[in-house]
Design an enzyme around this catalytic site. Structure first.
Site, PDB file in Angstrom:
ATOM      1  N   ASP A 158      -8.916   6.815  49.109  1.00 41.60           N
ATOM      2  CA  ASP A 158     -10.270   6.957  49.645  1.00 41.60           C
ATOM      3  C   ASP A 158     -10.578   8.453  49.712  1.00 41.60           C
ATOM      4  O   ASP A 158     -10.113   9.151  50.622  1.00 41.60           O
ATOM      5  CB  ASP A 158     -10.377   6.326  51.030  1.00 41.60           C
ATOM      6  N   LYS A 221     -18.045   3.976  49.014  1.00 44.94           N
ATOM      7  CA  LYS A 221     -17.789   3.737  50.435  1.00 44.94           C
ATOM      8  C   LYS A 221     -18.777   4.546  51.254  1.00 44.94           C
ATOM      9  O   LYS A 221     -19.062   5.697  50.934  1.00 44.94           O
ATOM     10  CB  LYS A 221     -16.343   4.136  50.749  1.00 44.94           C
ATOM     11  N   LYS A 257     -17.710  -0.513  50.015  1.00 45.57           N
ATOM     12  CA  LYS A 257     -16.976  -0.568  51.279  1.00 45.57           C
ATOM     13  C   LYS A 257     -17.769   0.125  52.375  1.00 45.57           C
ATOM     14  O   LYS A 257     -17.799   1.349  52.450  1.00 45.57           O
ATOM     15  CB  LYS A 257     -15.603   0.103  51.130  1.00 45.57           C
TER      16      LYS A 257
END
Length: 321
Positions: A158, A221, A257
């Site tokens: 991430d 995300k 996400k």
């Protein structure tokens, strides 16, 4: 812009967009503007839906299986990560039929501990990287951060984009960083954190989403969870529109996400409804949709017990994160 050897493979219609800085800017600023009133009204409407009991149980189990169970605190210890992994493997010790979560998300120095606990379970090991949460460091440090996490056993990375560069219009720099981090990931999947709370407008969220997709991000995300606002339903819808349109243009499906601020089962179900309506039912699986959360899982477990038992079960019935 990135060297051809590391640039993502794109269809001709999109390859022109990343030919040089001017082309990338022209493409991103040529995207349709977001209807702010429309997207916010649609998000508000999701909260009025009536969901039958059987559908709610399915949604709760689906949401549990989409959770990236997360601890990203300065006080994290190996013991805390081991406890988190135990919860990921068996979220409700009294109910073995509860699905496992999708992943555990930790700092790079905790990846080896998570790997020891999760090896062979099918639960993914996600690590934040690239000078999380600010993204303020050199590319060399960000690449080393990523490489360390992957070498330690991370199956997902991430990363955070350089919001200062993005907001200053240095899109090529942001693109190049994502491309090089993606290359450093090897076989690990890359989630690109946009930090939407700092992007100010829905149009910027759309541009950042497309920029991350063009550069090869497997997921986009919303947030680090360290900035407010974090994940909001309107922002998630804009990002879902981006992956839907990406699929239309390329035939590839990429994931979304939302992370930070989603704490209740009600909020999670609203997001699942949005996924179904905006992107499509194909996205209703952990390969294409995740929740970044630390406290959401407990509420999902309590609401699951309530649905099955017919009465409310308090927090004493679930393990503390």
């Amino acid at each position: 812009m990135a060297a051809p050897s590391t640039s993502p493979s794109l269809p001709p219609s999109l390859a022109d967009a990343v030919r040089d800085d001017a082309s990338l800017r022209r493409f991103l600023h040529g995207l349709p503007g977001v209807d702010q009133v429309g997207v916010e009204q649609r998000a508000a409407g999701l909260g009025t839906r009536s969901i039958k009991k059987a559908s709610k149980l399915w949604a709760i189990d689906a949401a549990i299986g989409m959770v990236d169970l997360t601890t990203l605190e300065g006080a994290d210890t190996a013991g805390k990560v081991r406890s988190l992994c135990a919860k990921a493997r068996r979220p409700d010790p009294d109910n073995p039929d509860v699905p496992r979560v999708a992943a555990v998300c930790v700092y790079p120095d905790m990846v080896a501990t998570a790997k020891q606990e999760l090896d062979g379970t099918g639960i993914q090991i996600a690590s934040v990287a690239t000078a999380f949460p600010s993204g303020r460091s050199t590319l060399k440090v960000k690449l080393e951060d990523t490489a360390f996490a992957v070498e330690s056993g991370a199956t997902e990375i991430d990363m955070v984009i350089d919001r200062g560069a993005f907001l200053s219009g240095r899109y090529g720099q942001v693109f190049d960083e994502i491309v090089q981090i993606k290359h450093a990931c090897g076989d690990a999947h890359l989630k690109v954190i946009l930090e939407t709370g700092e992007l100010a407008t829905y149009d910027n969220v759309r541009r950042a989403s497309w920029l991350a997709l063009l550069a090869g991000g497997d997921f986009i995300k919303t947030s680090t969870g360290k900035v407010s606002p974090a994940a909001t339903l309107p922002v998630t819808q804009v990002m879902l529109q981006a992956v839907r349109d990406w699929h239309t243009a390329t035939g590839e499906r990429r994931g979304v996400k939302p992370a930070g601020g989603i704490r209740s089962t009600k909020d999670a179900i609203k997001h699942l409804v949005a996924v179904h309506e905006v992107a499509g039912p194909e996205w209703l699986n952990p390969h294409l949709f995740r929740f970044g959360a630390s406290t959401l899982l407990n509420d999902l477990l309590m609401q699951r017990r309530t649905q099955l038992a017919g009465h409310y079960s308090g927090p004493d019935y679930v393990t503390v994160d």
